[in-house]
Design an enzyme around this catalytic site. Structure first.
Site, PDB file in Angstrom:
ATOM      1  N   ARG A 128       0.828  -1.212   0.000  1.00 55.65           N
ATOM      2  CA  ARG A 128       0.000   0.000   0.000  1.00 55.65           C
ATOM      3  C   ARG A 128       0.865   1.266   0.000  1.00 55.65           C
ATOM      4  O   ARG A 128       0.505   2.266  -0.614  1.00 55.65           O
ATOM      5  CB  ARG A 128      -0.924  -0.017   1.231  1.00 55.65           C
ATOM      6  N   ARG A 134       1.428   6.988   2.176  1.00 53.32           N
ATOM      7  CA  ARG A 134       1.343   7.022   3.638  1.00 53.32           C
ATOM      8  C   ARG A 134       2.683   6.672   4.258  1.00 53.32           C
ATOM      9  O   ARG A 134       3.165   5.543   4.138  1.00 53.32           O
ATOM     10  CB  ARG A 134       0.261   6.045   4.121  1.00 53.32           C
ATOM     11  N   ARG A 146       2.678  -0.291  15.013  1.00 57.18           N
ATOM     12  CA  ARG A 146       1.214  -0.269  14.864  1.00 57.18           C
ATOM     13  C   ARG A 146       0.606  -1.618  15.201  1.00 57.18           C
ATOM     14  O   ARG A 146      -0.466  -1.693  15.800  1.00 57.18           O
ATOM     15  CB  ARG A 146       0.832   0.167  13.447  1.00 57.18           C
TER      16      ARG A 146
HETATM   17  P1  ADP Z   1      -4.655   1.520   9.724  1.00 55.47           P
HETATM   18  O1  ADP Z   1      -5.905   0.813  10.101  1.00 55.47           O
HETATM   19  O2  ADP Z   1      -4.040   1.039   8.465  1.00 55.47           O
HETATM   20  O3  ADP Z   1      -3.649   1.601  10.844  1.00 55.47           O
HETATM   21  P2  ADP Z   1      -5.855   4.191  10.036  1.00 55.47           P
HETATM   22  O4  ADP Z   1      -6.052   5.114   8.914  1.00 55.47           O
HETATM   23  O5  ADP Z   1      -7.061   3.646  10.716  1.00 55.47           O
HETATM   24  O6  ADP Z   1      -4.984   3.031   9.394  1.00 55.47           O
HETATM   25  O7  ADP Z   1      -4.939   4.862  11.179  1.00 55.47           O
HETATM   26  C1  ADP Z   1      -3.711   5.489  10.888  1.00 55.47           C
HETATM   27  C2  ADP Z   1      -3.168   6.152  12.170  1.00 55.47           C
HETATM   28  O8  ADP Z   1      -4.071   7.187  12.592  1.00 55.47           O
HETATM   29  C3  ADP Z   1      -3.021   5.250  13.387  1.00 55.47           C
HETATM   30  O9  ADP Z   1      -1.802   4.542  13.407  1.00 55.47           O
HETATM   31  C4  ADP Z   1      -3.143   6.276  14.537  1.00 55.47           C
HETATM   32  O10 ADP Z   1      -1.935   6.972  14.729  1.00 55.47           O
HETATM   33  C5  ADP Z   1      -4.158   7.262  14.016  1.00 55.47           C
HETATM   34  N1  ADP Z   1      -5.552   6.889  14.419  1.00 55.47           N
HETATM   35  C6  ADP Z   1      -6.561   6.535  13.575  1.00 55.47           C
HETATM   36  N2  ADP Z   1      -7.677   6.256  14.268  1.00 55.47           N
HETATM   37  C7  ADP Z   1      -7.358   6.416  15.584  1.00 55.47           C
HETATM   38  C8  ADP Z   1      -8.069   6.247  16.812  1.00 55.47           C
HETATM   39  N3  ADP Z   1      -9.348   5.829  16.827  1.00 55.47           N
HETATM   40  N4  ADP Z   1      -7.424   6.506  17.973  1.00 55.47           N
HETATM   41  C9  ADP Z   1      -6.155   6.909  17.991  1.00 55.47           C
HETATM   42  N5  ADP Z   1      -5.415   7.076  16.874  1.00 55.47           N
HETATM   43  C10 ADP Z   1      -6.003   6.839  15.674  1.00 55.47           C
END
Ligand code: ADP
Length: 191
Positions: A128, A134, A146
């Site tokens: 990705r 990203r 993560r």
């Molecule tokens: P993925 O599921 O691939 O990790 P996301 O787009 O959901 O991608 O999240 C990317 C980043 O955004 C996370 O690693 C975090 O830093 C932040 N983030 C997203 N949603 C949340 C949440 N609900 N609480 C805290 N941090 C969040």
């Protein structure tokens, strides 16, 4: 109203399946990751604060994310249902979401958990990164961080909803359409 949480580790396919679910059922998509990336793109104060956490694979503080979701719920009164993608990510966020939904006289109907092995998650993130731009997908240490945040903080969200019998786990490996069929069957069984 039918409210769904699409749950799973980073790279499990939540974004891909969300798009298909929205097209089929007309859910209002609420992806905290997407909202945060748009705040970053617009160089807001919130975005600038969030970026430092996201670039390191850490969670953005609960209060920030819960505030964003509160605003999104208030801005979308009257929808058929919400599809929560990437939220809640901690037990505190899950409890806050339940309370917010209660104030809107609704609740979570179903939590769909996508199960994907760790080596496949890493492969997908690397892939990705080539097209998404990203930075959190491109760096190996951030990918690992993560996944460990998911295990240490986010799995508790599934436990929280499991006590109410709301969690269905599906295999997230295989053809996108095949996985989607399983998701649709689970949604329809609950609605
Ligand atoms: P993925 O599921 O691939 O990790 P996301 O787009 O959901 O991608 O999240 C990317 C980043 O955004 C996370 O690693 C975090 O830093 C932040 N983030 C997203 N949603 C949340 C949440 N609900 N609480 C805290 N941090 C969040």
């Amino acid at each position: 109203m039918f409210n769904l949480i699409l749950f799973g580790p980073p790279g499990s396919g939540k974004g891909t399946q969300s798009e298909k679910l929205i097209a089929k059922y007309g859910f209002k998509h609420l992806s905290t990751g997407d909202i945060l990336r748009s705040e970053i793109a617009n160089q807001t104060i919130l975005g600038l604060e969030a970026k430092s956490y996201m670039d390191q694979g850490q969670l953005v503080p609960d209060a920030v994310v819960i505030g964003m979701v509160d605003a999104a719920l208030n801005a979308n009164k009257g929808v058929n249902g919400f599809l929560f993608d990437g939220f809640p990510r901690t037990k505190a966020q899950a409890i806050a979401l339940d309370e917010l939904l209660q104030t809107h006289n609704t609740s979570i109907n179903l939590v769909l958990a996508l199960d994907v092995p760790e080596d496949e998650l890493i492969k997908r993130m690397v892939h990705r990164a080539k097209t998404s731009g990203r930075s959190d997908d491109a760096d190996e240490n951030v990918q690992q961080k993560r996944i460990s945040v998911y295990k240490n903080e986010t799995l508790a969200v599934a436990e929280h909803y499991d006590q109410f019998g709301k969690v269905e786990t599906l295999n997230g490996l295989g053809e996108i359409d095949e996985i989607f069929s399983g998701i649709c069957a689970a949604v329809e069984a609950k609605s």
